[in-house]
Design an enzyme around this catalytic site. Structure first.
Site, PDB file in Angstrom:
ATOM      1  N   CYS A 151      25.139  39.523 -81.232  1.00 50.41           N
ATOM      2  CA  CYS A 151      26.189  38.606 -80.785  1.00 50.41           C
ATOM      3  C   CYS A 151      25.771  37.921 -79.470  1.00 50.41           C
ATOM      4  CB  CYS A 151      27.490  39.381 -80.591  1.00 50.41           C
ATOM      5  SG  CYS A 151      28.775  38.436 -79.778  1.00 50.41           S
ATOM      6  N   ASP A 176      30.754  27.383 -69.392  1.00 47.87           N
ATOM      7  CA  ASP A 176      30.307  26.944 -70.718  1.00 47.87           C
ATOM      8  C   ASP A 176      29.030  26.124 -70.551  1.00 47.87           C
ATOM      9  OD1 ASP A 176      31.931  26.500 -73.683  1.00 47.87           O
ATOM     10  OD2 ASP A 176      30.173  25.260 -73.254  1.00 47.87           O
ATOM     11  N   HIS A 199      33.348  43.910 -77.884  1.00 46.30           N
ATOM     12  CA  HIS A 199      33.181  42.926 -78.957  1.00 46.30           C
ATOM     13  C   HIS A 199      34.404  42.929 -79.873  1.00 46.30           C
ATOM     14  CE1 HIS A 199      31.107  40.281 -81.790  1.00 46.30           C
ATOM     15  NE2 HIS A 199      31.774  40.963 -82.706  1.00 46.30           N
ATOM     16  N   ASN A 232      39.589  29.199 -80.130  1.00 44.15           N
ATOM     17  CA  ASN A 232      39.367  28.750 -81.499  1.00 44.15           C
ATOM     18  C   ASN A 232      39.178  29.961 -82.410  1.00 44.15           C
ATOM     19  OD1 ASN A 232      39.416  26.016 -80.725  1.00 44.15           O
ATOM     20  ND2 ASN A 232      37.269  26.121 -80.088  1.00 44.15           N
ATOM     21  N   HIS A 269      32.864  35.964 -81.107  1.00 46.71           N
ATOM     22  CA  HIS A 269      33.259  36.956 -80.095  1.00 46.71           C
ATOM     23  C   HIS A 269      34.425  36.306 -79.354  1.00 46.71           C
ATOM     24  CE1 HIS A 269      32.017  40.051 -76.835  1.00 46.71           C
ATOM     25  NE2 HIS A 269      33.081  39.408 -76.354  1.00 46.71           N
ATOM     26  N   HIS A 272      36.958  34.518 -77.249  1.00 49.15           N
ATOM     27  CA  HIS A 272      36.795  33.887 -75.937  1.00 49.15           C
ATOM     28  C   HIS A 272      37.915  32.887 -75.715  1.00 49.15           C
ATOM     29  CE1 HIS A 272      34.383  31.730 -78.943  1.00 49.15           C
ATOM     30  NE2 HIS A 272      34.652  30.612 -78.292  1.00 49.15           N
ATOM     31  N   HIS A 303      38.580  29.462 -73.751  1.00 40.06           N
ATOM     32  CA  HIS A 303      38.095  28.319 -72.979  1.00 40.06           C
ATOM     33  C   HIS A 303      39.138  28.018 -71.901  1.00 40.06           C
ATOM     34  CE1 HIS A 303      35.139  26.855 -76.125  1.00 40.06           C
ATOM     35  NE2 HIS A 303      35.942  27.551 -76.891  1.00 40.06           N
TER      36      HIS A 303
HETATM   37  P1  AMP Z   1      33.754  28.025 -79.818  1.00 40.77           P
HETATM   38  O1  AMP Z   1      33.114  26.819 -80.447  1.00 40.77           O
HETATM   39  O2  AMP Z   1      35.215  27.912 -79.595  1.00 40.77           O
HETATM   40  O3  AMP Z   1      33.353  29.282 -80.569  1.00 40.77           O
HETATM   41  O4  AMP Z   1      33.139  28.130 -78.357  1.00 40.77           O
HETATM   42  C1  AMP Z   1      31.845  28.556 -78.112  1.00 40.77           C
HETATM   43  C2  AMP Z   1      31.422  27.938 -76.805  1.00 40.77           C
HETATM   44  O5  AMP Z   1      30.279  28.640 -76.346  1.00 40.77           O
HETATM   45  C3  AMP Z   1      31.027  26.463 -76.891  1.00 40.77           C
HETATM   46  O6  AMP Z   1      31.869  25.689 -76.033  1.00 40.77           O
HETATM   47  C4  AMP Z   1      29.564  26.449 -76.425  1.00 40.77           C
HETATM   48  O7  AMP Z   1      29.246  25.337 -75.638  1.00 40.77           O
HETATM   49  C5  AMP Z   1      29.481  27.747 -75.631  1.00 40.77           C
HETATM   50  N1  AMP Z   1      28.161  28.350 -75.527  1.00 40.77           N
HETATM   51  C6  AMP Z   1      27.248  28.515 -76.497  1.00 40.77           C
HETATM   52  N2  AMP Z   1      26.163  29.160 -76.037  1.00 40.77           N
HETATM   53  C7  AMP Z   1      26.407  29.400 -74.718  1.00 40.77           C
HETATM   54  C8  AMP Z   1      25.670  30.031 -73.661  1.00 40.77           C
HETATM   55  N3  AMP Z   1      24.445  30.551 -73.873  1.00 40.77           N
HETATM   56  N4  AMP Z   1      26.222  30.080 -72.431  1.00 40.77           N
HETATM   57  C9  AMP Z   1      27.439  29.553 -72.213  1.00 40.77           C
HETATM   58  N5  AMP Z   1      28.192  28.963 -73.153  1.00 40.77           N
HETATM   59  C10 AMP Z   1      27.674  28.887 -74.395  1.00 40.77           C
HETATM   60 ZN    ZN Z   2      30.065  40.162 -79.093  1.00 35.95          ZN
END
Ligand code: AMP
Ligand code: ZN
Length: 113
Positions: free
Chosen positions: A4, A30, A46, A87, A98, A100, A102
């Protein structure tokens, strides 16, 4: 979880720009921001998505929202306002499985689904 992305960030195996951390919660910028402030607040445990939260996670959810308030204070958007988005699944366009939140702000937002 071994593979993950956010678990790897939590374990320090991938870099992140940390905004807030406690025993249960990590918040980091992000990588592809949608606004001047775009921080992801995640549980260290997780959990795939909001659909996988259970009654036993009530305290963790409170800790996550505590983390979100700390993020808002640390990034200076507590007065101007912000949006909290989580989301879920395919139609929700969740790309990282995982849980999260925003935290998006730092400019006037529009509301579009
Ligand atoms: P979601 O699309 O709601 O699952 O959000 C995932 C978020 O993770 C997106 O806004 C990506 O830009 C962000 N993301 C992906 N990889 C990374 C990373 N390595 N570090 C920080 N943010 C990330
Ligand atoms: Zn995870």
């Amino acid at each position: 979880m071994e593979d993950c992305l956010f678990c790897k960030i939590i374990r320090g195996e991938l870099p992140s720009k940390k905004v807030y951390e406690d025993d249960d919660v990590l918040a980091f910028w992000d990588i592809s921001p949608l606004a001047p402030v775009h921080v992801l607040t995640v549980p260290k445990k997780h959990i795939e998505s909001a659909m996988k939260l259970g009654d036993a996670d009530a305290e963790l959810l409170a800790r996550l929202h505590h983390g979100i308030r700390e993020v808002a204070r640390a990034t200076g958007i507590e007065e101007s306002g912000f949006r909290i988005v989580s989301n879920v699944g395919s139609d929700g366009q969740q790309t990282v499985p995982h849980l999260h939140f925003h935290v998006i702000g730092g400019r006037q937002l529009e509301w579009k689904a």
